[in-house]
Design a protein around this motif. Structure first.
Motif, PDB file in Angstrom:
ATOM      1  N   GLY D 328       0.811  -1.212   0.000  1.00  0.00           N
ATOM      2  CA  GLY D 328       0.000   0.000   0.000  1.00  0.00           C
ATOM      3  C   GLY D 328       0.842   1.257   0.000  1.00  0.00           C
ATOM      4  O   GLY D 328       2.074   1.238  -0.065  1.00  0.00           O
ATOM      5  N   ASP D 329       0.164   2.377   0.014  1.00  0.00           N
ATOM      6  CA  ASP D 329       0.847   3.665   0.007  1.00  0.00           C
ATOM      7  C   ASP D 329       1.012   4.127   1.437  1.00  0.00           C
ATOM      8  O   ASP D 329       0.044   4.469   2.101  1.00  0.00           O
ATOM      9  CB  ASP D 329       0.001   4.661  -0.809  1.00  0.00           C
ATOM     10  CG  ASP D 329       0.766   5.949  -1.022  1.00  0.00           C
ATOM     11  OD1 ASP D 329       2.018   5.927  -0.966  1.00  0.00           O
ATOM     12  OD2 ASP D 329       0.104   6.975  -1.249  1.00  0.00           O
ATOM     13  N   GLN D 330       2.216   4.129   1.917  1.00  0.00           N
ATOM     14  CA  GLN D 330       2.437   4.466   3.314  1.00  0.00           C
ATOM     15  C   GLN D 330       3.181   5.786   3.433  1.00  0.00           C
ATOM     16  O   GLN D 330       4.233   5.971   2.838  1.00  0.00           O
ATOM     17  CB  GLN D 330       3.277   3.371   3.980  1.00  0.00           C
ATOM     18  CG  GLN D 330       2.693   1.995   3.780  1.00  0.00           C
ATOM     19  CD  GLN D 330       2.742   1.176   5.052  1.00  0.00           C
ATOM     20  OE1 GLN D 330       3.080   1.680   6.129  1.00  0.00           O
ATOM     21  NE2 GLN D 330       2.382  -0.092   4.939  1.00  0.00           N
ATOM     22  N   ALA D 331       2.634   6.666   4.208  1.00  0.00           N
ATOM     23  CA  ALA D 331       3.255   7.983   4.364  1.00  0.00           C
ATOM     24  C   ALA D 331       4.256   7.950   5.504  1.00  0.00           C
ATOM     25  O   ALA D 331       3.905   8.223   6.658  1.00  0.00           O
ATOM     26  CB  ALA D 331       2.181   9.036   4.608  1.00  0.00           C
ATOM     27  N   LEU D 332       5.467   7.575   5.206  1.00  0.00           N
ATOM     28  CA  LEU D 332       6.495   7.526   6.234  1.00  0.00           C
ATOM     29  C   LEU D 332       7.331   8.781   6.157  1.00  0.00           C
ATOM     30  O   LEU D 332       7.591   9.307   5.076  1.00  0.00           O
ATOM     31  CB  LEU D 332       7.388   6.305   6.029  1.00  0.00           C
ATOM     32  CG  LEU D 332       6.690   4.955   6.238  1.00  0.00           C
ATOM     33  CD1 LEU D 332       7.558   3.825   5.741  1.00  0.00           C
ATOM     34  CD2 LEU D 332       6.360   4.768   7.722  1.00  0.00           C
ATOM     35  N   LYS D 333       7.772   9.257   7.307  1.00  0.00           N
ATOM     36  CA  LYS D 333       8.574  10.475   7.311  1.00  0.00           C
ATOM     37  C   LYS D 333      10.043  10.117   7.409  1.00  0.00           C
ATOM     38  O   LYS D 333      10.441   9.219   8.134  1.00  0.00           O
ATOM     39  CB  LYS D 333       8.161  11.389   8.458  1.00  0.00           C
ATOM     40  CG  LYS D 333       7.012  12.312   8.056  1.00  0.00           C
ATOM     41  CD  LYS D 333       6.907  13.540   8.916  1.00  0.00           C
ATOM     42  CE  LYS D 333       6.438  13.238  10.316  1.00  0.00           C
ATOM     43  NZ  LYS D 333       5.049  12.756  10.482  1.00  0.00           N
ATOM     44  N   ARG D 334      10.829  10.823   6.697  1.00  0.00           N
ATOM     45  CA  ARG D 334      12.264  10.611   6.711  1.00  0.00           C
ATOM     46  C   ARG D 334      12.774  10.814   8.127  1.00  0.00           C
ATOM     47  O   ARG D 334      12.380  11.749   8.808  1.00  0.00           O
ATOM     48  CB  ARG D 334      12.917  11.641   5.787  1.00  0.00           C
ATOM     49  CG  ARG D 334      14.258  11.195   5.305  1.00  0.00           C
ATOM     50  CD  ARG D 334      14.792  12.099   4.232  1.00  0.00           C
ATOM     51  NE  ARG D 334      16.144  11.678   3.965  1.00  0.00           N
ATOM     52  CZ  ARG D 334      16.672  11.503   2.775  1.00  0.00           C
ATOM     53  NH1 ARG D 334      15.974  11.782   1.708  1.00  0.00           N
ATOM     54  NH2 ARG D 334      17.904  11.071   2.644  1.00  0.00           N
ATOM     55  N   GLY D 335      13.624   9.942   8.573  1.00  0.00           N
ATOM     56  CA  GLY D 335      14.232  10.120   9.889  1.00  0.00           C
ATOM     57  C   GLY D 335      13.502   9.405  11.002  1.00  0.00           C
ATOM     58  O   GLY D 335      14.077   9.140  12.051  1.00  0.00           O
ATOM     59  N   GLU D 336      12.236   9.073  10.794  1.00  0.00           N
ATOM     60  CA  GLU D 336      11.543   8.407  11.908  1.00  0.00           C
ATOM     61  C   GLU D 336      12.047   6.965  12.057  1.00  0.00           C
ATOM     62  O   GLU D 336      12.620   6.396  11.128  1.00  0.00           O
ATOM     63  CB  GLU D 336      10.024   8.443  11.708  1.00  0.00           C
ATOM     64  CG  GLU D 336       9.475   7.474  10.698  1.00  0.00           C
ATOM     65  CD  GLU D 336       7.952   7.613  10.543  1.00  0.00           C
ATOM     66  OE1 GLU D 336       7.227   7.388  11.522  1.00  0.00           O
ATOM     67  OE2 GLU D 336       7.478   7.958   9.447  1.00  0.00           O
ATOM     68  N   SER D 337      11.846   6.438  13.184  1.00  0.00           N
ATOM     69  CA  SER D 337      12.346   5.100  13.470  1.00  0.00           C
ATOM     70  C   SER D 337      11.287   4.083  13.079  1.00  0.00           C
ATOM     71  O   SER D 337      10.093   4.321  13.205  1.00  0.00           O
ATOM     72  CB  SER D 337      12.694   5.005  14.950  1.00  0.00           C
ATOM     73  OG  SER D 337      12.863   3.666  15.312  1.00  0.00           O
ATOM     74  N   LEU D 338      11.757   2.931  12.530  1.00  0.00           N
ATOM     75  CA  LEU D 338      10.803   1.941  12.042  1.00  0.00           C
ATOM     76  C   LEU D 338      11.316   0.559  12.439  1.00  0.00           C
ATOM     77  O   LEU D 338      12.498   0.257  12.299  1.00  0.00           O
ATOM     78  CB  LEU D 338      10.704   2.050  10.519  1.00  0.00           C
ATOM     79  CG  LEU D 338       9.629   1.234   9.830  1.00  0.00           C
ATOM     80  CD1 LEU D 338       8.250   1.766  10.212  1.00  0.00           C
ATOM     81  CD2 LEU D 338       9.806   1.286   8.322  1.00  0.00           C
ATOM     82  N   ALA D 339      10.393  -0.272  12.934  1.00  0.00           N
ATOM     83  CA  ALA D 339      10.784  -1.629  13.303  1.00  0.00           C
ATOM     84  C   ALA D 339      10.121  -2.617  12.365  1.00  0.00           C
ATOM     85  O   ALA D 339       8.937  -2.491  12.044  1.00  0.00           O
ATOM     86  CB  ALA D 339      10.373  -1.927  14.745  1.00  0.00           C
ATOM     87  N   LEU D 340      10.883  -3.573  11.891  1.00  0.00           N
ATOM     88  CA  LEU D 340      10.363  -4.526  10.917  1.00  0.00           C
ATOM     89  C   LEU D 340      10.596  -5.940  11.406  1.00  0.00           C
ATOM     90  O   LEU D 340      11.500  -6.207  12.192  1.00  0.00           O
ATOM     91  CB  LEU D 340      11.071  -4.340   9.574  1.00  0.00           C
ATOM     92  CG  LEU D 340      10.902  -2.978   8.915  1.00  0.00           C
ATOM     93  CD1 LEU D 340      11.838  -2.837   7.726  1.00  0.00           C
ATOM     94  CD2 LEU D 340       9.450  -2.770   8.481  1.00  0.00           C
ATOM     95  N   ASP D 341       9.780  -6.835  10.884  1.00  0.00           N
ATOM     96  CA  ASP D 341       9.933  -8.232  11.271  1.00  0.00           C
ATOM     97  C   ASP D 341       9.905  -9.101  10.019  1.00  0.00           C
ATOM     98  O   ASP D 341       9.491  -8.662   8.953  1.00  0.00           O
ATOM     99  CB  ASP D 341       8.787  -8.635  12.212  1.00  0.00           C
ATOM    100  CG  ASP D 341       9.284  -9.683  13.194  1.00  0.00           C
ATOM    101  OD1 ASP D 341      10.411 -10.188  12.972  1.00  0.00           O
ATOM    102  OD2 ASP D 341       8.562  -9.984  14.143  1.00  0.00           O
ATOM    103  N   VAL D 342      10.382 -10.363  10.175  1.00  0.00           N
ATOM    104  CA  VAL D 342      10.416 -11.252   9.020  1.00  0.00           C
ATOM    105  C   VAL D 342       9.914 -12.632   9.418  1.00  0.00           C
ATOM    106  O   VAL D 342      10.136 -13.072  10.550  1.00  0.00           O
ATOM    107  CB  VAL D 342      11.842 -11.324   8.446  1.00  0.00           C
ATOM    108  CG1 VAL D 342      12.808 -11.872   9.483  1.00  0.00           C
ATOM    109  CG2 VAL D 342      11.885 -12.152   7.183  1.00  0.00           C
TER     110      VAL D 342
END
Ligand code: ATP
Ligand code: ATP
Ligand code: MG
Ligand code: MG
Lengths: 403, 275, 302, 360, 360
Positions: D328-342
């Motif tokens: 989808g289209d996600q509005a993420l801001k540059r510099g913010e912290s993001l956690a991902l999983d696999v």
């Protein structure tokens, strides 16, 4: 003692170059301060063009050799050449020569070589072997030919790879023409006499045709060259070779050992009494009108036309005929072909100048037309008619009256 | 397999060319080995003695070492005029092929006319005299250039089409001026044609005969073909020396050919464009 | 700025005029100067002399008489036919043989350097030498050609002495001498053909012959058109070899227009020969201009 | 039948060895796609098969004949050249029909085939043009046309669709696919387009540096890459890698940690790795999902919003950067912290030599 | 400053009109991407801007000068040719450095720039080769290198990455992007790669048949295509279309039905359509989701499993076929029936002239 620089333009006949070089050497020996530069040009029509072009553009060498007679008239002597009438050496030059290098009352040349004759060289050993006599009439000549042919030898040498050699039967016949029609040359020039319609003139064509039709020629006459002809007559590969006497020089050069085997006689006419030689005046040396050193040039020409000059020539290339300068002697041991010629020139001998010294009219295609006659693809009458056409064109180009 | 056919083909070709091209050549060589008497026979025979060296010496020494002067003159004329020819003709051929204007037809006709009309000798001499160029090497060089331009132009004109126009364009975008495009891109890629031009024109000019005869009088100005006149005339010819001379003056152009021949290589434009 | 506000065609024409072509006209200049001064001007000047009787020393205006005279030349028609035959035979053979030799000499053949040199060698030898050599080889009785034929029991013809054959014999020698030139031009043409097209054709299933016919032949068109143009004009104009070998003979059998003119020139008929050159020029132009237009038109691609 | 076999095929240009011993079997009727980085030797291999390059070493078998010395025209192949190589002096019509003409196909048949090809390639209006009057893509289609009219046993396509627009490319892909099933011909196809490779291939051959890295079906290569190179090469965007150590092994799951990730679980049969082993962890950008408690945490860098998905450049603590493709289209801001999983089943491990630690 | 303005630019080749009046403004420093089907005139437009094609009509302004009559070298541009146009007689090094040499850049500076470009393009080992010794992709990189060393005000790229492999293409994309921001140059870029267009462009220009169809930011074009052409062209796979009639209008939602779909709701401001209007419904394959109660029902055709997603070819009752891109790897069987649904906000409607019925 002369000094200075002299340029000379000479044609590329080996005798011409050798003679001129010898003269230059001798002259420089006498005048150490003179520099002489000899330049060579081709002969024939190409050479005519070079000479005319250089004269017309003012780029001629100081001294140059060129034909006398009608070709001399065509280079506009009064405009382009320095008159030599009053030079001292002219006293010793024969008048017959002066007449063919004169224009507008001035004399422009000095003889470059001895006079020549046009006639028939013959091979002496063959004559001896078959016991033949020198012919004085055309019929005798043809009988000789027949005998030679019968003996399985080549009676008459023709060399059509060098087309100019085809003209000899016609040109050398001119003594006989004049014998019958003394005013032929004047009439011819005035467009009043034609080869085709003058039986005496037509004879030359007919003679060639007769010889051709009788099958007297060498088998390769279409492909043989002048050099071949010279060799053949000297070595006895053929009995007769109609040619100008300057061929003596070529024989001396290429077959010196056979020089004594070659004799010469004039082209026979129809009557034995009136047997004479058609002669050619030698080439001449001229001085260009715009030469930078006229005195030196004149002095050099005077040297050429002096007995010393003749000696130098004899030394360099041998003697090929009688000189036109008083005091010039032939050496005692001239080859037989030369000695055979001399009687025609001496007192009581009979000779006449070739047509080209009597008339400016000469068609350029004569040689090709005669090749056609010699190869049998044209008969004498139509050849003569065609030549008259050719002559007309030339006369028109010369802008002569009455054409 | 491919190899074998090429060897067979090569052998056949060598045999055929031997008959057609080499035998006449051998005749020339044999003539140069003969003495005067034998050479006058002009036949296809082995020389009776070894006269080659004598002949060479005589040819070279004749008329005051004229041969040497002639070599120098001919070489100068050839090198300079071929250089000018190649550059000027390539420039014309290039623009003529690339730019279509309504003048092209006329220009091409004038160029062709140069091949069709024999030069007018006498007016040209007058002109050269007016320009103070008559009888000088400079004048001769310019004459050779003028007379041979049409040939070279036609050659270049036809071959410019084999250089993709994209390359001109790329160079133009890279900031090349017309001269840059021409000298750095087009001319190098036309190298095989240039080689052809060099070979053909230098042979032609080195062997030129008539033009030096008329435009370059004077002994000091002799050119190689004129040296042939020393041995050949209407009335008498020294065939052994003539052929020795022919052989000698053939060597420099042959060397030129062998040198440049190797430079004709395929694939000059490989990898240039896609499509 | 005003240029951009003004619209319409006059403005466009003006801007187009300003834009300089990447192929500037001044590239013509050096060649044009040399060529015009030393060739065109004297040539045009000499046109005048075709209307005169000219001895090189002076000239007399005679109108078109020279042309009339030239057209009355007895062997003109024969010469004309000979000229066209000679040009067609020599240029045709040079194209065909030159192309085949070039194809052979650009392939991976053994002895390539040798072959190239050998084929080019005749180009280097002076016409005089070639003329003498072949008059000897073609000698009817002692010539090597006929002697060889005799070995096979064939009585060889008089190559240069048979009036029906002489012209063709000279033409053959001309081809012998000139084919090296055609070959080098073709070699330049062949090496300019990108290898890609051959590869494509091989993939398309072309045999070597089809490869030659459909790829080589059309793509070496620049070379072909050059060779045809040069050798055809050359053939129409040459006389030097004819001169060296037969002098137009035997008789007039191998005369071409150029040799007829040359003979007139030799004879000192300068005005007449200039007129002859004008006639020859017109003749050549009539044949060659359509030919080159045809050759160039077909060069449509690229 | 036109199967192919390449046996230790090698090719050198002078000293440069370009193909270093390739072994490969291609069944009759198979659709094989060659992929690999630019300059790895794909075109060279194709040209060797076509017979345009001399084979330096090894054997090439087509059908059951060694064809090393066979002329191209006798190999029964058609080829689309990477550089097109259209005949500049022929119209499009003649370019396409040239092979047929050489084969002496009757004129009507030829005409019909040419027109059919032109229709398929959507270039009927261009038939009378010369190549120089065509656009890049149009030329490429002519090149394809030239190959397909001939219906040989083996087709060689060298990046045949690279200059076509997306829509046309999809159409052409379909047409080639159709052609393949209709003609029952063997096809060898070089492409850089992953989608093309995935959708067309029966078998993909991954080349690198003149060496075959892996041969297999598309999904096999995607799911079970044999080594780091294949893993990185197949799939777009590229798989993310990070150096890790095996932490602990719990049943069929290995937990790995490194400077950037802590305790990522990976499904793996027991006994393949041992605690402490140096490994490389590979995760496809598409397999990452946003999970506040995820094991992979970083700072959002460049964000590319494609509409249906969003590509995030994640800067990891060590400075390495990973890509994640989020749905989808996600509005993420540059510099913010993001956690991902696999998903453990989708993470891959490679040993110190770069070879996959096989999950199978 | 190097902004560009195209005013009614036209170009004809003889009678064929190729560019039919293009108006376009490009700001200084903007990154503009031209997209459009093969043969639509992209290269021609680029070549006109470069000054390589004569302009048949209209005006071209660079900076604030009309440059119709200005020579290419005075326009301050660099260009990557679609056909590469490498100088075949020069090495890669000289090819790349040629422009600098002409500009008389000192040798050391030149050397350094060439090596820098070679590094960026990953072709340091190729610097001594001639173009004929390079692979297709390597040649293309040389062509790029030649443009980028020159640092002009305007860059023109004609499909510069078409022959590169995916990984390299991503790298190059980044490099070009970096170059753009570093140099502050204007870039005009032609590509067929949607991802490239979407990620690089500040502004996309969609061309078709020599006419500009729409100009806008990537996301704008994706979400709000101006007409059927743009809708179909942008986005891959292609948007699905079906002819429908407006059924009924409920508030800001229109319900449309056709032979293949029944009662699909589409969000739309009131007053734009009226019941009974003939319309075209467009739905992107990515916007379809499996929903047992979905409005769109068809039979599963071809299935392409890419790993992270699955592309389904759905045969609709009327025989038309739609594509759907479903998340993840889905094992669907050919022939089984599948129902799909679409978010009303994502469905689009077009009127009888093909123009979008604007949602705005
Ligand atoms: N010399 C020419 N004569 C006639 N038409 C031409 C000529 N050159 C190009 N065209 C046509 O102009 C149109 C535009 O070509 P252009 O090269 O600009 O296309 P493009 O958009 O770059 O296509 P592609 O994506 O295939 O490269 C094409 O339809 C082409 O056929
Ligand atoms: N004549 C040559 N001399 C030396 N090396 C060459 C030559 N031709 C090609 N190469 C090298 O061989 C390698 C393989 O080239 P090839 O054309 O097969 O690559 P490719 O896989 O098709 O690449 P691309 O995807 O870029 O087209 C390249 O690295 C290239 O530089
Ligand atoms: Mg490749
Ligand atoms: Mg394009």
């Amino acid at each position: 003692q002369q000094s200075g620089y002299l340029s000379i333009l000479v044609d590329n006949g080996p005798q011409s170059i050798a003679t001129m070089e010898a003269w230059a050497e001798a002259y420089k020996a006498m005048n150490p301060d003179v520099t002489i530069d000899i330049e060579v040009r081709p002969g024939g029509g190409e050479g005519d063009n070079i000479v005319k072009t250089r004269l017309a553009t003012g780029a001629m060498a100081d001294v140059f050799s060129y034909n006398s007679g009608s070709l001399f008239q065509a280079i506009n002597p009064t405009q382009n050449l320095l008159p030599l009438t009053d030079e001292a050496f002219q006293d010793g030059v024969q008048d017959s020569f002066k007449s063919v290098v004169s224009a507008g009352g001035e004399v422009y040349g000095a003889p470059f070589a001895p006079a020549m004759g046009g006639g028939i060289f013959y091979n002496k050993p063959i004559y001896e072997e078959l016991g033949l006599e020198i012919p004085t009439t055309w019929d005798e000549f043809m009988a000789n030919n027949e005998a030679i042919k019968e003996a399985g030898k080549v009676a008459v040498i023709q060399t059509y790879a060098d087309t100019w050699t085809s003209q000899l039967f016609v040109l050398s016949d001119f003594y006989n023409v004049l014998a019958e029609e003394p005013d032929f040359a004047e009439k011819f020039t005035a467009n009043e006499a034609k080869f085709a319609t003058t039986p005496a003139a037509l004879r030359g064509f007919e003679k060639l045709q007769e010889v051709a039709e009788a099958g007297y020629f060498n088998a390769d006459f279409g492909a043989a060259t002048y050099a071949d002809g010279v060799r053949m007559i000297a070595m006895g590969e053929g009995a007769h070779y109609p040619m100008l006497t300057f061929a003596v020089g070529a024989i001396a050069e290429t077959a010196p050992d056979y020089l004594d085997d070659v004799g010469f006689f004039a082209q026979p006419g129809d009557s034995a009494e009136n047997n004479g030689l058609t002669t050619w005046m030698p080439d001449s040396v001229y001085v260009a009108a715009n030469t930078a050193s006229p005195d030196l040039a004149k002095d050099f020409v005077a040297f050429i036309a002096s007995p010393e000059g003749c000696d130098v020539r004899n030394e360099a290339v041998g003697a090929t005929g009688p000189y036109m300068v008083a005091g010039c002697e032939l050496p005692a041991d001239v080859p037989p072909s030369v000695s055979d010629m001399l009687p025609y020139f001496q007192e009581g001998g009979q000779n006449a100048p070739a047509l080209e010294f009597l008339s400016p009219v000469k068609g350029p295609a004569l040689e090709q037309i005669l090749v056609e006659v010699g190869t049998g693809s044209r008969d004498a009458a139509s050849a003569a008619a065609l030549y008259d056409e050719d002559v007309r064109k030339q006369a028109q180009q010369l802008g002569l009256e009455g054409w | 397999m491919k190899k074998r056919t090429s060897i067979l083909g090569g052998a056949a070709a060598i045999a055929a060319t031997f008959v057609v091209f080499v035998i006449p050549f051998i005749f020339i060589i044999l003539m140069a080995f003969k003495d005067r008497q034998q050479s006058a026979l002009r036949d296809f025979s082995l020389p009776t003695g070894f006269h080659f060296w004598e002949n060479v010496v005589e040819v070279v020494k004749t008329r005051n070492w004229m041969m040497i002067t002639a070599f120098i003159n001919s070489s100068i004329i050839t090198v300079v005029s071929v250089t000018l020819l190649v550059i000027f003709a390539a420039m014309v051929g290039y623009v003529l092929a690339r730019r279509k204007t309504r003048w092209n037809g006329l220009i091409e006709f004038l160029v062709l006319a140069g091949l069709m009309v024999p030069p007018a000798v006498v007016p040209t001499i007058w002109l050269l005299q007016g320009l103070q160029l008559f009888g000088t090497l400079h004048g001769m060089i310019l004459i050779e250039v003028a007379y041979n331009l049409p040939f070279s132009i036609i050659l270049y004109r036809a071959f410019v089409a084999t250089i993709p126009r994209d390359l001109d364009e790329a160079a133009i975008i890279d900031g090349a001026r017309p001269l840059d495009v021409f000298f750095r891109i087009v001319l190098p890629l036309l190298w095989p044609v240039t080689v052809t031009n060099i070979v053909v024109q230098s042979v032609g000019i080195f062997n030129d005969f008539t033009n030096p005869l008329y435009y370059l009088p004077g002994n000091a100005n002799a050119t190689v073909q004129l040296t042939l006149y020393n041995f050949q005339s209407q009335f008498s010819t020294a065939y052994n020396l003539l052929f020795t001379n022919i052989l000698l003056i053939t060597i420099p152009p042959l060397l030129v050919f062998m040198f440049f021949n190797r430079q004709i290589v395929a694939g000059m434009t490989a990898g240039a464009v896609k499509g | 700025m005003s240029a951009s506000t003004m619209a319409g065609s006059p403005n466009r024409a003006e801007t187009r005029a300003i834009k300089r072509s990447p192929y500037p006209g001044w590239f013509f200049t050096p060649a044009a100067i040399i060529y015009s001064v030393l060739f065109l001007v004297p040539t045009f000047a000499s046109l005048y002399f075709s209307l005169t009787r000219w001895t090189l020393f002076d000239s007399e205006f005679i109108g078109l008489e020279n042309f009339a005279q030239f057209l009355r030349e007895p062997f003109l028609i024969k010469g004309l036919i000979n000229t066209v035959i000679y040009a067609a035979v020599t240029s045709g053979l040079k194209v065909v043989v030159g192309l085949l030799l070039a194809v052979m000499l650009t392939s991976q053949i053994v002895g390539r350097g040798y072959l190239r040199s050998v084929i080019f060698f005749p180009v280097l030898v002076s016409t005089v030498g070639v003329g003498i050599t072949f008059t000897v080889l073609m000698h009817p009785t002692q010539g090597m050609i006929n002697e060889t034929l005799a070995l096979f029991g064939i009585a060889g013809p008089g190559w240069l002495t048979d009036p029906n054959l002489a012209l063709y014999s000279v033409a053959l020698v001309d081809v012998w001498k000139g084919v090296g030139l055609a070959t080098v031009i073709y070699i330049a043409g062949l090496v300019a053909i990108p290898q890609d097209y051959y590869e494509a054709a091989r993939i398309d299933g072309a045999t070597p012959w089809q490869n030659f016919w459909y790829v080589t032949l059309p793509l070496c068109r620049p070379a072909t058109s050059t060779v045809i143009t040069l050798s055809f004009i050359g053939g129409l104009r040459t006389f030097d070899l004819i001169w060296a070998m037969t002098k137009g003979g035997p008789g007039f059998a191998s005369d071409t227009i150029a040799s007829v003119i040359y003979k007139q020139y030799q004879a000192g008929f300068y005005g007449l020969s200039t007129a002859g050159n004008v006639v020859l020029f017109i003749l050549i132009a009539l044949l060659v201009v359509p030919l080159t237009m045809f050759l160039n038109r077909k060069q449509g691609h690229e | 039948m036109a199967g192919l076999e390449l046996r230790q095929l090698r090719k050198s240009y002078g000293k440069v060895e370009v193909i270093k011993g390739v072994d490969l079997t291609i069944e009759h009727g198979e659709f094989v796609v060659f992929v690999g980085p630019s300059g790895c030797g794909k075109s060279t291999l194709l040209r060797m098969i076509a017979g345009l390059e001399d084979i330096t070493g090894g054997e090439l078998v087509i059908g059951d004949k060694v064809v090393n010395a066979v002329e191209p025209r006798d190999r029964g192949i058609a080829m689309v050249f990477q550089s097109y190589a259209l005949y500049p002096h022929m119209t499009v019509y003649d370019n396409v029909g040239f092979g047929l003409k050489l084969a002496r196909t009757p004129k009507e048949v030829r005409d019909q085939k040419i027109r059919e090809a032109a229709r398929i390639l959507q270039m009927e209006h261009l038939l009378d043009r010369k190549p120089s009057q065509l656009s890049g893509g149009q030329r490429q289609r002519v090149a394809i046309g030239r190959a397909i009219v001939r219906q040989p046993e083996v087709f060689l396509f060298d990046e045949p669709l690279s200059n076509l627009d997306a829509a046309l490319r999809v159409d052409m892909r379909m047409e080639i696919s159709k052609l393949h099933s209709e003609l029952d011909a063997t096809m060898i196809y070089v492409t850089h387009d992953q989608v093309e490779a995935m959708t067309l291939a029966d078998k993909i051959v991954v080349l690198d540096g003149g060496v075959v890295q892996q041969v297999g079906s598309p999904i096999e290569l995607y799911k079970h890459p044999a080594n780091l190179f294949v893993a990185g090469f197949i799939g777009s965007p590229k798989m993310n890698f990070v150096e890790v150590n095996a932490d602990k092994i719990v049943g069929e799951t290995v937990h790995v940690s490194g400077p950037d990730v802590v305790g990522v679980p990976v499904a793996l049969p027991a006994g393949k790795v041992h605690p402490g082993d140096k490994l490389t962890l590979g995760v496809r950008p598409h397999d990452l999902v946003v999970a506040p408690s995820g094991a992979i945490v970083g700072r959002v860098g460049l964000v590319e919003r494609l509409g249906n998905e969003t590509i995030v450049n994640l800067e990891l603590p060590s400075g390495a950067s990973w890509l994640a493709v989020l749905d989808g289209d996600q509005a993420l801001k540059r510099g913010e912290s993001l956690a991902l999983d696999v998903d453990p089943a989708k993470a891959l491990l490679f040993d110190a030599n770069g070879l996959a630690v096989a999950a199978g």
